[in-house]
Design an enzyme around this catalytic site. Structure first.
Site, PDB file in Angstrom:
ATOM      1  CG  MET A 345      -1.837   1.203   1.286  1.00 30.35           C
ATOM      2  SD  MET A 345      -2.925   1.355  -0.173  1.00 30.35           S
ATOM      3  CE  MET A 345      -3.995  -0.058   0.061  1.00 30.35           C
ATOM      4  CB  THR A 577       6.102   6.823  -7.816  1.00 30.16           C
ATOM      5  OG1 THR A 577       6.208   8.033  -7.087  1.00 30.16           O
ATOM      6  CG2 THR A 577       6.426   5.639  -6.920  1.00 30.16           C
ATOM      7  CG  ASP A 581       6.813  -0.528 -11.139  1.00 29.98           C
ATOM      8  OD1 ASP A 581       7.869  -1.184 -11.207  1.00 29.98           O
ATOM      9  OD2 ASP A 581       6.378  -0.040 -10.078  1.00 29.98           O
TER      10      ASP A 581
END
Length: 640
Positions: A345, A577, A581
């Protein structure tokens, strides 16, 4: 053949043989008694007194009582008959269509002096009342496949466990929407449902109400199969071979193939010739023949007493027979992407700038969003149309539930996600500056439980996989195990090195794509060399493709054919961030669709660019429709 002949063969005195066959062997050892009885049976010896009441050694007989017709119980009968014959007993078969039939057959067996009776139960029964008129010394055993009757049985095979095993076999291959087809009036219907439901529950799969068919006819089953093909289901679990054959026929009628389009598995009560199926049907054998054999063996052992007499029930485990009817879902064949990584999280704290030592800043905004490199890459690939199977660990807390739901809602297969009750879900505290730069502090939590055995337990999900995405922020031994496993299986790996540990050369040579950013590159190759020189060093160490992401400067590729820079997509940064990914997940999807490396890197660059335009990672990851708006750009190869 006389008593003296038996004595000579057994190597004992005629008196000893006489005592054994007349049940007066109290002074004789059990070993000698067993030996004499074995020879008596082998030579079918009959004493001068033709029979001794209730002594089955001399051509005795047993009864087999069944609650239905011979067709339904043919394998059970076959097993019982074989066991009785092997022990020198005759067997009388009694089939009962009603309680009156049952009472009539029992009365007949009692009056004819049966040595014992084996009963198959398909529902609760009062045995004391049923056998109230039985001779005082009558021996009996009970067998069943029904879970609720297990405590009454001397021989038992769990039908619910068989159904669960069948469902779990489909789940291991990546099936999430599995149709169950059974007979509405069959006495094992409830156990079939129980096993199926338990498998779904254990694998945290939500049962679909339109995935169940309890039918009265093959026509009804066929109509259900056709209806099921309209949805997103991928597999059928059939109660028996008849229903499986119906599924085969119906699919074939509409040009669908097993297992290319749909996987099929069945439960086997009868020893059906599975080779009549093309491809051969995968079955779970509920061992009906073995059950009949075990019930009769237990009965005869009780009749004869001594060391043979069983002191506990014989429980048989269902067995899986691998055929060719189960495979990964069609859209994942050869293109599946497995993601092994962390699930966190993310606590995102927006600030004017990243604080330095001793500096006290006021947060501008605070957000809680699902993240973690494993979860991010899984969602990123799924949103772009990839068939993704995630392997990771979550806590059983609220954060874990939110993360799990995010994976499911975005189309990621979560069968490989393990829930850890002893640890909280991992967290990542992310500081984001106004210019988009960020720093991260992680609390691993349940991620620490992502050990090699978790990957090993989920090895079925790697079958047919094209790529495995791995980040090294998981336990190091797990990352190494997964890279080794993929190398053995011929699965291409895309590895994100996220820790302060350099990957050794013996591991580098097993990696297909290594994708560090500039800071991660410095960990892998320390020194003042240029980006190109460091990429050369990693390539020389054995990595087949080195892609260094450079933020707003794009990325650099080094492999056996190319040394090339690629420009960034040029979007205004809000939160960087998740850019790495997004890049990796898009790269995997485009490569899995057989695009070349140049187009795939361009595709990944635009996916990364779009991801930095919004807060968080998973909510900011681009879907396929958004990226297709830029297809003319990422399909245009940059000049060297």
């Amino acid at each position: 053949m006389t008593i003296r002949d038996i004595a000579a063969i057994a190597g004992v005195s005629p008196a000893t043989v006489s005592k054994v066959i007349n049940n007066k062997a109290d002074s004789i050892t059990e070993e000698t008694r067993e030996k004499v009885l074995r020879i008596v049976k082998e030579y079918n010896f009959k004493p001068f007194r033709k029979y001794i009441q209730n002594d089955s050694t001399f051509g005795g007989f047993v009864g087999l009582l069944l609650p239905g017709g011979t067709k339904e119980y043919s394998d059970f009968i076959s097993g019982a008959q074989a066991a009785a014959s092997a022990e020198g007993y005759s067997m009388i078969l009694c089939t009962c269509q009603s309680e009156a039939d049952r009472d009539k057959h029992l009365s007949s067996l009692f009056s004819r002096g049966a040595d014992g009776i084996a009963l198959y139960l398909d529902r609760e029964a009062d045995l004391e009342e049923m056998l109230a008129d039985a001779p005082e010394k009558l021996v009996y055993t009970v067998a069943s496949n029904r879970q609720s009757l297990a405590g009454h049985c001397m021989a038992y095979c769990d039908y619910a466990a068989a159904a669960k095993l069948a469902a779990e076999h489909l789940i291991k291959f990546g099936h999430r929407e599995i149709a169950l087809i059974g007979w509405r009036s069959h006495f094992l219907r409830e156990d079939l449902l129980a096993g199926y439901n338990e498998a779904l529950y254990d694998n945290e799969i939500i049962k679909q109400p339109n995935a169940l068919c309890l039918c009265e006819s093959l026509e009804e089953a066929s109509a259900f199969v056709r209806q099921f093909t309209y949805g997103s289901g991928t597999a059928f679990l059939c109660q028996d071979a008849r229903l499986a054959a119906c599924v085969y026929r119906t699919l074939s009628r509409y040009g669908l193939q097993v297992p290319r389009d749909y996987s099929v598995i069945g439960l086997s009560v009868h020893s059906a010739p599975l080779d009549v199926f093309e491809p051969e049907l995968t079955m779970v054998d509920v061992r009906f023949r073995d059950l009949g054999c075990s019930a009769m063996e237990a009965l005869i052992a009780r009749i004869e007493g001594g060391a043979k007499a069983p002191d506990q029930s014989r429980q048989l485990s269902p067995r899986l027979w691998q055929g060719g009817s189960v495979a990964p879902p069609l859209h994942s064949a050869g293109k599946r992407i497995v993601v092994v990584g962390s699930m966190n999280m993310d606590v995102i704290i927006h600030m004017t700038h990243i604080p330095t030592s001793g500096e006290n800043l006021q947060a501008q905004r605070l957000l809680n969003l699902p993240g973690g490199k494993g979860a991010n890459q899984g969602v990123g690939a799924a949103k772009l149309g990839g068939n993704v199977h995630a392997i990771g660990c979550l806590g059983s807390d609220q954060e874990g539930r939110l993360l799990y739901n995010s994976l499911v809602e975005n189309g990621v297969s979560t069968a490989g996600v393990r829930i850890i009750h002893e640890k909280p879900t991992g967290k990542a505290y992310i500081l984001v500056a106004e210019n988009g730069e960020s720093t991260i502090v992680r609390a691993h939590g349940a991620n620490d439980e992502l050990q090699p055995n978790v990957v090993k337990d989920n090895s079925a999900y790697f079958e047919g996989a094209r790529f495995c995405l791995i980040s090294t922020e998981i336990p190091w031994e797990t990352a190494v195990y997964t890279i080794d496993f993929c190398a053995e299986k011929g699965i291409q790996t895309i590895v994100k090195p996220t820790t302060q540990r350099a990957i050794p050369p013996e591991i580098l040579k097993k990696i297909t794509f290594l994708v560090p950013n500039e800071k991660e590159l410095e960990v892998q190759v320390k020194g003042a060399q240029s980006i190109e020189e460091k990429a050369d060093i990693l390539y020389a160490a054995g990595t087949r493709n080195v892609i260094i992401t450079l933020g707003e400067k794009g990325c650099y590729l080094r492999n056996g054919e190319l040394r090339r820079y690629f420009p960034a997509a040029g979007f205004q940064a809000v939160d960087t961030t998740g850019a790495g990914d997004a890049f990796i997940s898009a790269l995997a999807v485009y490569l899995s669709e057989d695009h070349d490396i140049l187009s795939s890197i361009q595709f990944a660059s635009y996916a990364a660019g779009l991801s930095i335009t919004r807060d968080g990672v998973q909510p900011a990851l681009a879907d396929r429709m958004a990226l297709e708006l830029y297809s003319d750009k990422f399909n245009a190869h940059p000049s060297g």
